[in-house]
Design an enzyme around this catalytic site. Structure first.
Site, PDB file in Angstrom:
ATOM      1  N   MET A   1       0.513  -1.245  -0.060  1.00  0.00           N
ATOM      2  CA  MET A   1      -0.125  -0.042   0.131  1.00  0.00           C
ATOM      3  C   MET A   1       0.547   1.227   0.055  1.00  0.00           C
ATOM      4  SD  MET A   1      -2.509   1.237   2.798  1.00  0.00           S
ATOM      5  CE  MET A   1      -2.201   0.384   4.138  1.00  0.00           C
ATOM      6  N   PRO A   2       1.063   1.661  -1.229  1.00  0.00           N
ATOM      7  CA  PRO A   2       2.069   3.559  -1.281  1.00  0.00           C
ATOM      8  C   PRO A   2       0.811   3.977  -0.204  1.00  0.00           C
ATOM      9  CG  PRO A   2       1.391   1.888  -3.374  1.00  0.00           C
ATOM     10  CD  PRO A   2       0.338   1.202  -2.326  1.00  0.00           C
ATOM     11  N   VAL A   3       1.649   5.262   0.563  1.00  0.00           N
ATOM     12  CA  VAL A   3       1.587   6.143   1.117  1.00  0.00           C
ATOM     13  C   VAL A   3       2.526   7.456   0.592  1.00  0.00           C
ATOM     14  CG1 VAL A   3       1.457   7.335   3.757  1.00  0.00           C
ATOM     15  CG2 VAL A   3       1.121   4.443   2.941  1.00  0.00           C
ATOM     16  N   CYS A  28       0.657   6.705  -8.919  1.00  0.00           N
ATOM     17  CA  CYS A  28       0.844   5.939  -8.502  1.00  0.00           C
ATOM     18  C   CYS A  28       1.188   4.535  -9.150  1.00  0.00           C
ATOM     19  CB  CYS A  28       0.421   6.112  -6.890  1.00  0.00           C
ATOM     20  SG  CYS A  28       1.765   5.071  -6.277  1.00  0.00           S
ATOM     21  N   ARG A  40      -2.775   5.792  -0.780  1.00  0.00           N
ATOM     22  CA  ARG A  40      -3.678   7.011  -0.073  1.00  0.00           C
ATOM     23  C   ARG A  40      -2.464   7.837  -0.353  1.00  0.00           C
ATOM     24  NH1 ARG A  40      -5.818   2.564   0.991  1.00  0.00           N
ATOM     25  NH2 ARG A  40      -6.233   1.351   2.608  1.00  0.00           N
TER      26      ARG A  40
END
Length: 63
Positions: A1-3, A28, A40
């Site tokens: 999960m990229p933040v 992204c 996110r």
């Protein structure tokens, strides 16, 4: 999960912030194939009097 965290001077409209979230999410997805729903984006708005540029606050510089 990229933040993705964004720090920026306060003052943008809700519409601008929504557009930023959408565009960063899309970037992204394009860059690393991350599903949109896993991305996110956190926006931290810094008060102009707490943001320094060249030794002065952004507030004093009229930003």
């Amino acid at each position: 999960m990229p933040v993705i965290q964004v720090n920026m001077i306060e003052g943008r409209s809700e519409k601008q912030k929504e557009a930023l979230i959408q565009e960063l999410t899309e970037a992204c997805y394009k860059a690393i194939s991350a599903p949109h729903e896993s991305v996110r984006v956190l926006i931290n708005e810094i008060p102009k009097k707490h943001y320094g540029i060249g030794g002065k606050t952004a507030e004093k510089l009229g930003r």
